[in-house]
Design an enzyme around this catalytic site. Structure first.
Site, PDB file in Angstrom:
ATOM      1  N   GLY A 169      49.925  44.107  41.973  1.00 14.33           N
ATOM      2  CA  GLY A 169      49.479  43.118  41.947  1.00 14.33           C
ATOM      3  C   GLY A 169      49.400  42.118  40.884  1.00 14.33           C
ATOM      4  O   GLY A 169      49.092  41.050  40.941  1.00 14.33           O
ATOM      5  N   GLU A 227      45.736  43.403  34.777  1.00 12.15           N
ATOM      6  CA  GLU A 227      45.557  43.695  35.850  1.00 12.15           C
ATOM      7  C   GLU A 227      45.055  42.533  36.719  1.00 12.15           C
ATOM      8  O   GLU A 227      44.687  41.543  36.335  1.00 12.15           O
ATOM      9  CB  GLU A 227      44.130  44.709  35.825  1.00 12.15           C
ATOM     10  CG  GLU A 227      44.255  46.023  35.922  1.00 12.15           C
ATOM     11  CD  GLU A 227      44.410  46.609  37.505  1.00 12.15           C
ATOM     12  OE1 GLU A 227      45.271  45.825  38.144  1.00 12.15           O
ATOM     13  OE2 GLU A 227      43.779  47.639  37.813  1.00 12.15           O
ATOM     14  N   ASP A 228      45.434  42.740  38.264  1.00  5.40           N
ATOM     15  CA  ASP A 228      45.127  41.666  38.965  1.00  5.40           C
ATOM     16  C   ASP A 228      43.550  41.627  39.024  1.00  5.40           C
ATOM     17  O   ASP A 228      43.051  40.404  38.946  1.00  5.40           O
ATOM     18  CB  ASP A 228      45.782  41.816  40.422  1.00  5.40           C
ATOM     19  CG  ASP A 228      45.451  43.109  41.016  1.00  5.40           C
ATOM     20  OD1 ASP A 228      44.962  44.107  40.616  1.00  5.40           O
ATOM     21  OD2 ASP A 228      46.035  43.359  42.052  1.00  5.40           O
ATOM     22  N   ASP A 274      37.437  45.700  40.201  1.00  9.72           N
ATOM     23  CA  ASP A 274      36.694  45.877  41.572  1.00  9.72           C
ATOM     24  C   ASP A 274      35.810  47.157  41.068  1.00  9.72           C
ATOM     25  O   ASP A 274      34.841  46.666  40.409  1.00  9.72           O
ATOM     26  CB  ASP A 274      37.583  46.511  42.847  1.00  9.72           C
ATOM     27  CG  ASP A 274      36.933  46.577  44.073  1.00  9.72           C
ATOM     28  OD1 ASP A 274      35.715  45.649  44.188  1.00  9.72           O
ATOM     29  OD2 ASP A 274      37.155  47.274  44.811  1.00  9.72           O
ATOM     30  N   LYS A 333      35.177  41.244  40.104  1.00  4.11           N
ATOM     31  CA  LYS A 333      34.338  41.524  41.253  1.00  4.11           C
ATOM     32  C   LYS A 333      33.184  42.196  40.417  1.00  4.11           C
ATOM     33  O   LYS A 333      33.121  43.484  40.728  1.00  4.11           O
ATOM     34  CB  LYS A 333      34.782  42.161  42.557  1.00  4.11           C
ATOM     35  CG  LYS A 333      35.583  41.214  43.274  1.00  4.11           C
ATOM     36  CD  LYS A 333      35.678  42.251  44.787  1.00  4.11           C
ATOM     37  CE  LYS A 333      37.232  41.874  45.250  1.00  4.11           C
ATOM     38  NZ  LYS A 333      37.352  42.812  46.494  1.00  4.11           N
ATOM     39  N   PHE A 349      37.084  40.179  50.045  1.00  5.30           N
ATOM     40  CA  PHE A 349      38.558  40.566  49.843  1.00  5.30           C
ATOM     41  C   PHE A 349      39.315  39.503  49.870  1.00  5.30           C
ATOM     42  O   PHE A 349      39.635  38.484  50.677  1.00  5.30           O
ATOM     43  CB  PHE A 349      38.749  41.338  51.219  1.00  5.30           C
ATOM     44  CG  PHE A 349      39.981  42.210  50.922  1.00  5.30           C
ATOM     45  CD1 PHE A 349      39.912  43.402  50.211  1.00  5.30           C
ATOM     46  CD2 PHE A 349      41.367  41.684  51.323  1.00  5.30           C
ATOM     47  CE1 PHE A 349      41.067  44.204  49.973  1.00  5.30           C
ATOM     48  CE2 PHE A 349      42.477  42.676  50.911  1.00  5.30           C
ATOM     49  CZ  PHE A 349      42.335  43.783  50.187  1.00  5.30           C
ATOM     50  N   ARG A 407      51.125  38.392  49.105  1.00  8.94           N
ATOM     51  CA  ARG A 407      51.364  38.419  47.625  1.00  8.94           C
ATOM     52  C   ARG A 407      51.942  37.357  47.013  1.00  8.94           C
ATOM     53  O   ARG A 407      51.426  36.949  46.004  1.00  8.94           O
ATOM     54  CB  ARG A 407      52.123  39.829  47.264  1.00  8.94           C
ATOM     55  CG  ARG A 407      51.564  41.016  47.235  1.00  8.94           C
ATOM     56  CD  ARG A 407      52.245  42.185  46.551  1.00  8.94           C
ATOM     57  NE  ARG A 407      52.037  43.404  46.937  1.00  8.94           N
ATOM     58  CZ  ARG A 407      51.176  44.105  46.540  1.00  8.94           C
ATOM     59  NH1 ARG A 407      50.443  43.766  45.602  1.00  8.94           N
ATOM     60  NH2 ARG A 407      51.005  45.495  46.994  1.00  8.94           N
TER      61      ARG A 407
HETATM   62  P1  IMP Z   1      39.267  49.257  41.445  1.00  2.00           P
HETATM   63  O1  IMP Z   1      39.790  50.849  40.873  1.00  2.00           O
HETATM   64  O2  IMP Z   1      38.299  49.970  42.455  1.00  2.00           O
HETATM   65  O3  IMP Z   1      38.789  48.616  40.180  1.00  2.00           O
HETATM   66  O4  IMP Z   1      40.347  48.723  41.948  1.00  2.00           O
HETATM   67  C1  IMP Z   1      41.354  47.917  41.601  1.00  2.00           C
HETATM   68  C2  IMP Z   1      42.563  48.022  42.420  1.00  2.00           C
HETATM   69  O5  IMP Z   1      42.171  47.818  43.884  1.00  2.00           O
HETATM   70  C3  IMP Z   1      43.028  46.420  42.249  1.00  2.00           C
HETATM   71  O6  IMP Z   1      44.285  46.646  41.218  1.00  2.00           O
HETATM   72  C4  IMP Z   1      43.568  45.946  43.579  1.00  2.00           C
HETATM   73  O7  IMP Z   1      44.916  46.861  43.924  1.00  2.00           O
HETATM   74  C5  IMP Z   1      42.595  46.731  44.811  1.00  2.00           C
HETATM   75  N1  IMP Z   1      41.733  45.655  45.205  1.00  2.00           N
HETATM   76  C6  IMP Z   1      40.479  45.612  44.925  1.00  2.00           C
HETATM   77  N2  IMP Z   1      39.916  44.403  45.494  1.00  2.00           N
HETATM   78  C7  IMP Z   1      40.924  43.827  46.101  1.00  2.00           C
HETATM   79  C8  IMP Z   1      40.939  42.821  46.906  1.00  2.00           C
HETATM   80  O8  IMP Z   1      40.205  42.071  47.004  1.00  2.00           O
HETATM   81  N3  IMP Z   1      42.085  42.250  47.091  1.00  2.00           N
HETATM   82  C9  IMP Z   1      43.336  43.020  47.268  1.00  2.00           C
HETATM   83  N4  IMP Z   1      43.269  44.068  46.382  1.00  2.00           N
HETATM   84  C10 IMP Z   1      42.161  44.376  45.879  1.00  2.00           C
END
Ligand code: IMP
Length: 200
Positions: free
Chosen positions: A59, A114-115, A118, A146, A167, A180
């Site tokens: 991402g 990081e993209d 979450d 987020k 999302f 992407r």
């Molecule tokens: P975390 O470990 O929950 O913070 O998740 C991080 C990863 O979840 C990111 O690097 C994304 O690959 C994926 N992710 C979380 N939210 C989204 C979203 O809204 N769209 C696409 N990918 C997401």
């Protein structure tokens, strides 16, 4: 006169499924301006240092490419790939490494790219992993945050945009490996009348 079916299919863009609609949340123009500002903030903190960027696949690829060009000075890249186990869109917090870094980060000024943040569980895992490897500096840049979804106690040093709990796809982010390549960050909605079916 076009039929109803023809009309509907006209709204579906290449790569988009008929039951999905996309709404632009952050335009490419805004992303470009913010990435430039973020690069300035980072260079203010590390004016002369070589910066070693670690992109979290897949991402972060477009964000890293743009950020690297805006940073100027000495910049190197490496990539890591991890996946978090979970049901549907929810992470359980178990993170698995798919591809480790190619080179050592010991003594280097590292910026994790990081993209999206979450739950923060992926970043927490990465920071623990990287701290053990003794970098000189360890900082984090995320394009999107987020905040409402956070579980792990982590935060980025440089954040592009705080976004609501929706999302999103585009600018590197995917839904089922699609979207992407969109230049903008968009909210995906599934189903009739824009009803959101993705639970995040
Ligand atoms: P975390 O470990 O929950 O913070 O998740 C991080 C990863 O979840 C990111 O690097 C994304 O690959 C994926 N992710 C979380 N939210 C989204 C979203 O809204 N769209 C696409 N990918 C997401």
């Amino acid at each position: 006169m076009p039929t109803k079916a023809t009309k509907r299919s006209h709204r579906v863009k290449p790569g988009q499924r008929e039951e999905e609609t996309l709404r632009v949340l952050i335009s490419h123009q805004r992303i470009r301006e913010r990435v430039r500002q973020m690069a300035q903030e980072i260079r203010r903190d590390f004016p002369k240092e070589p910066i070693h960027l670690i992109g979290v696949l897949k991402g972060s690829v477009l964000f890293l490419a743009d950020l690297a060009r805006e940073l100027g000075g000495e910049v190197s890249f490496d990539f890591i790939s991890v996946s978090s186990y979970g049901k549907g869109m929810d992470s359980t917090g178990e993170v698995k490494m798919n591809k480790d870094l190619d080179v050592s980060i010991e003594g280097r000024s590292v910026l994790v790219v990081e993209d999206i943040l979450d739950t923060g569980l992926t970043l927490k895992y990465l920071l623990l992993l990287f701290e053990e490897r003794k970098p000189k500096h360890l900082r984090v840049a995320v394009l999107l945050d987020k905040v409402e979804r956070r579980i792990a106690d982590v935060k980025a040093d440089y954040t592009g945009f705080v976004i609501p709990n929706e999302f999103v796809v585009g600018y590197g982010l995917d839904y089922d490996e699609r979207y992407r390549n969109l230049p903008d960050v968009c909210v995906v909605r599934l189903g009739p009348r824009g009803k959101t079916k993705i639970e995040v």
